[in-house]
Structure formats: structure tokens, C-alpha cells
Motif scaffolding. Structure first.
Motif, PDB file in Angstrom:
ATOM      1  N   ARG A  34       4.964  -5.871   1.104  1.00 51.82           N
ATOM      2  CA  ARG A  34       5.681  -4.752   1.732  1.00 51.82           C
ATOM      3  C   ARG A  34       5.025  -4.303   3.032  1.00 51.82           C
ATOM      4  O   ARG A  34       3.810  -4.418   3.198  1.00 51.82           O
ATOM      5  CB  ARG A  34       5.738  -3.573   0.770  1.00 51.82           C
ATOM      6  N   SER A  35       5.846  -3.757   3.920  1.00 51.15           N
ATOM      7  CA  SER A  35       5.349  -3.165   5.157  1.00 51.15           C
ATOM      8  C   SER A  35       4.811  -1.764   4.855  1.00 51.15           C
ATOM      9  O   SER A  35       4.958  -1.260   3.742  1.00 51.15           O
ATOM     10  CB  SER A  35       6.472  -3.085   6.192  1.00 51.15           C
ATOM     11  N   LYS A  36       4.245  -1.116   5.847  1.00 47.82           N
ATOM     12  CA  LYS A  36       3.691   0.231   5.659  1.00 47.82           C
ATOM     13  C   LYS A  36       4.757   1.231   5.223  1.00 47.82           C
ATOM     14  O   LYS A  36       4.462   2.189   4.525  1.00 47.82           O
ATOM     15  CB  LYS A  36       3.029   0.710   6.948  1.00 47.82           C
ATOM     16  N   ASN A  37       6.008   1.004   5.627  1.00 43.46           N
ATOM     17  CA  ASN A  37       7.073   1.933   5.238  1.00 43.46           C
ATOM     18  C   ASN A  37       7.679   1.588   3.869  1.00 43.46           C
ATOM     19  O   ASN A  37       8.646   2.212   3.442  1.00 43.46           O
ATOM     20  CB  ASN A  37       8.149   2.011   6.321  1.00 43.46           C
ATOM     21  N   GLY A  38       7.115   0.587   3.181  1.00 47.55           N
ATOM     22  CA  GLY A  38       7.553   0.268   1.832  1.00 47.55           C
ATOM     23  C   GLY A  38       8.663  -0.753   1.724  1.00 47.55           C
ATOM     24  O   GLY A  38       9.057  -1.124   0.621  1.00 47.55           O
ATOM     25  N   ARG A  39       9.164  -1.244   2.838  1.00 46.80           N
ATOM     26  CA  ARG A  39      10.242  -2.238   2.803  1.00 46.80           C
ATOM     27  C   ARG A  39       9.657  -3.637   2.613  1.00 46.80           C
ATOM     28  O   ARG A  39       8.555  -3.932   3.058  1.00 46.80           O
ATOM     29  CB  ARG A  39      11.051  -2.209   4.104  1.00 46.80           C
ATOM     30  N   SER A  40      10.412  -4.491   1.959  1.00 45.57           N
ATOM     31  CA  SER A  40       9.978  -5.858   1.732  1.00 45.57           C
ATOM     32  C   SER A  40       9.817  -6.587   3.061  1.00 45.57           C
ATOM     33  O   SER A  40      10.635  -6.445   3.970  1.00 45.57           O
ATOM     34  CB  SER A  40      11.019  -6.597   0.881  1.00 45.57           C
ATOM     35  N   LYS A  41       8.755  -7.379   3.158  1.00 47.42           N
ATOM     36  CA  LYS A  41       8.548  -8.227   4.332  1.00 47.42           C
ATOM     37  C   LYS A  41       9.192  -9.597   4.149  1.00 47.42           C
ATOM     38  O   LYS A  41       9.045 -10.475   4.978  1.00 47.42           O
ATOM     39  CB  LYS A  41       7.056  -8.395   4.614  1.00 47.42           C
ATOM     40  N   GLY A  42       9.892  -9.777   3.021  1.00 49.77           N
ATOM     41  CA  GLY A  42      10.620 -11.025   2.794  1.00 49.77           C
ATOM     42  C   GLY A  42       9.922 -12.023   1.898  1.00 49.77           C
ATOM     43  O   GLY A  42      10.444 -13.110   1.660  1.00 49.77           O
TER      44      GLY A  42
END
Length: 85
Positions: A34-42
Motif C-alpha cells: 500500500r501507498s502512504k494514503n492506504g491505497r493498493s500499489k497493485g
């Protein structure tokens, strides 16, 4: 067996992957990068302790569509300390 999944949507959650992989057998571990904002990086990593079930999942799910994206599902080998500098 350790499995790497790539090309996941940014909104994927662990429950989505659990539902997808438990059809083939026991899943002992799931982590989504996950990125710092909590979204998946894929990317995500899954561990399935029974090799035959994991191999079946890899064969069945590689290049299938999930959330409108064609995912890549492959076995990976991991050795403790491999990523240390």
C-alpha cells in the motif's frame, strides 16, 4: 507456497483476495503493498501452505480479470534475509 499477485486495482482489499484464493484451499497470509494514503500499489503477496492447492490457484487465476484488470499470479521464492543490504 508463496505467491505474488500484480496488476491489482488501487481499491483491492484483503477480503477480495481471500475470497478469490480460498476457493482453491487454505490461505495463511495475505498482504497488499500500500501507498502512504492506504491505497493498493497493485501488488500483493499470499501464502498458501498446501503446495498442490497453491499450484492449482496459480494455474487457474493467472491472467484472469479482477476489478477490470488482468492480474498476474506467480509463485515466488523467498529466503529470510534475502532483501537485507
Amino acid at each position: 507456497m508463496n505467491i505474488h499477485i500484480s496488476n491489482l486495482s488501487s481499491s483491492i482489499i484483503e477480503g477480495d483476495l481471500s475470497k478469490l484464493f480460498t476457493v482453491y484451499g487454505e490461505v495463511s497470509f495475505i498482504v497488499i503493498v500500500r501507498s502512504k494514503n492506504g491505497r493498493s500499489k497493485g501488488d500483493a503477496f499470499i501464502e498458501m501452505p498446501i503446495r498442490s492447492q497453491a499450484e492449482q490457484a496459480v494455474r487457474a487465476l493467472h491472467l484472469t480479470e479482477l476489478d477490470g484488470l488482468r492480474i498476474s499470479v506467480k509463485e515466488i521464492e523467498y529466503r529470510a534475509g534475502e532483501f537485507n543490504n
